[in-house]
Scaffold this active site. Structure first.
Site, PDB file in Angstrom:
ATOM      1  N   SER A 156       1.123  -5.281   9.104  1.00  0.00           N
ATOM      2  CA  SER A 156       2.359  -5.939   9.496  1.00  0.00           C
ATOM      3  C   SER A 156       2.298  -7.441   9.202  1.00  0.00           C
ATOM      4  O   SER A 156       2.100  -7.837   8.059  1.00  0.00           O
ATOM      5  CB  SER A 156       2.644  -5.647  10.974  1.00  0.00           C
ATOM      6  OG  SER A 156       3.969  -5.951  11.308  1.00  0.00           O
ATOM      7  N   ASP A 251      10.559   2.748   9.406  1.00  0.00           N
ATOM      8  CA  ASP A 251      10.069   1.404   9.699  1.00  0.00           C
ATOM      9  C   ASP A 251      11.027   0.398   9.067  1.00  0.00           C
ATOM     10  O   ASP A 251      11.327   0.504   7.871  1.00  0.00           O
ATOM     11  CB  ASP A 251       8.662   1.229   9.109  1.00  0.00           C
ATOM     12  CG  ASP A 251       8.032  -0.119   9.405  1.00  0.00           C
ATOM     13  OD1 ASP A 251       8.688  -0.983  10.017  1.00  0.00           O
ATOM     14  OD2 ASP A 251       6.868  -0.310   9.017  1.00  0.00           O
ATOM     15  N   HIS A 281       6.507   2.410  12.328  1.00  0.00           N
ATOM     16  CA  HIS A 281       5.678   1.203  12.268  1.00  0.00           C
ATOM     17  C   HIS A 281       4.529   1.294  13.274  1.00  0.00           C
ATOM     18  O   HIS A 281       4.656   1.899  14.334  1.00  0.00           O
ATOM     19  CB  HIS A 281       6.536  -0.019  12.587  1.00  0.00           C
ATOM     20  CG  HIS A 281       5.863  -1.321  12.345  1.00  0.00           C
ATOM     21  ND1 HIS A 281       5.714  -1.851  11.088  1.00  0.00           N
ATOM     22  CD2 HIS A 281       5.300  -2.205  13.204  1.00  0.00           C
ATOM     23  CE1 HIS A 281       5.091  -3.013  11.179  1.00  0.00           C
ATOM     24  NE2 HIS A 281       4.821  -3.260  12.446  1.00  0.00           N
TER      25      HIS A 281
END
Length: 314
Positions: A156, A251, A281
């Site tokens: 991320s 996501d 995610h």
């Protein structure tokens, strides 16, 4: 495809908690809650050594954790940059994951506690990330590692830090990085991509949270298109290390991760893209919930072993 049954069960439990939206809570409250929920899971592998240090950074010391596998070495060495929107998490919340990666890859991992927003806005996180790469290159031998075999891994926002570290190393003629692994990376400031609309709410990471993260990390919107905050907008991606990129279907970050993979490939960078259909995610951190987490860890480990086994440069 439909939500994977494991994702469906996770989201049902998560959404039933009735927690107020993250972006409506004080940052310190969210951080404490996340840390309290973190910890080693069953089956976490033993390692030869785990050490915590502080290394010099551009604006003070940076805390790191050094994970060493069993074996004689010298090992390849990978830096890990945790996710959390540049605002949340730490090397403590991701300790379990980095232990598993160290075992899977058979290399030393250095997990980096880069500065967080809003206390430290852009470019603090990426400056710390690149400073850690430079430190690892200079001190690899004392860690029983090879300074010619360096990789970066992130998830991320941590993948954003990892990707930018590669750009900085190229632009500043810094340490050679063998490989970059980016799990559902943040690569661009554009929140109007289809995946943001399709997955705006109800799939763990939300559009509202991403707006919150961006506002805290880079409040000056005129800077968000800079390459060191939105690497997809770099003038050129040529000369970057080979990449392994993971995305998840449900996501908001899916499209920018896949766009970055395509841009790397177009620039001549060997790139492998793997989308996990049906998943959400942050699945990578939840090995007891998602089978794909273990699969991804094994894939990252195998890719790093292969990258580190390539002949040394002369």
């Amino acid at each position: 495809m439909p939500l994977h049954p494991q994702a469906e069960r996770f989201l049902k439990t998560w959404n039933s908690l009735g927690e107020p939206p993250m972006e409506t809570q004080p940052v310190d409250v969210v951080r404490r809650s996340i840390l309290a929920a973190s910890g080693l899971l069953k089956g976490c592998p033993e390692l030869a050594r785990l050490e915590e240090r502080r290394i010099p950074g551009p604006r003070g010391d940076i805390r790191i954790k050094i994970y060493t596998p069993f074996g004689p070495g010298p090992f390849g060495i990978a830096l890990y940059f945790h996710g959390g929107g540049w605002v949340l998490n730490s090397i403590d919340t991701h300790d379990d994951l980095v232990r598993r990666l160290t075992d899977a890859a058979g290399c030393v991992f250095v997990s980096v506690d880069y500065r967080l927003a809003p206390e430290h806005e852009y470019p603090a996180a990426v400056e710390d990330g690149y400073a850690a790469v430079q430190w690892v290159a200079a001190h690899a031998r004392e860690l029983n590692a090879d300074p010619d075999r360096i990789a970066v891994v992130g998830d991320s926002a941590g993948s954003n830090v990892a990707a930018v570290a590669c750009l900085m190393a190229r632009d500043q003629h810094g340490p050679a990085i063998r490989h970059q692994t980016l799990a559902y990376p943040i690569t661009d400031c554009d929140l109007d991509r289809p995946s943001y609309h399709e997955n705006a709410d109800g799939y763990f990471l939300t559009l509202g949270q991403m707006r919150w993260f961006w506002d805290l990390y880079c409040p000056d919107v005129t800077r968000r298109t800079e390459a060191y905050v939105s690497p997809l907008r770099a003038a050129s991606l040529r000369g970057l290390p080979p990449a392994l990129i993971f995305t998840a279907e449900y996501d908001p970050l899916r499209d920018e991760g896949e766009a970055y993979a395509a841009a790397l490939q177009a620039a001549g960078v060997p790139t492998t893209l793997r989308r996990f259909d049906g998943l959400i995610h942050a699945y990578l951190r939840r090995v007891e919930t998602f089978d794909a987490a273990g699969e991804t860890i094994r894939t990252i480990g195998a890719k790093l072993r292969t990258a580190f086994a390539q002949p040394m440069r002369s």
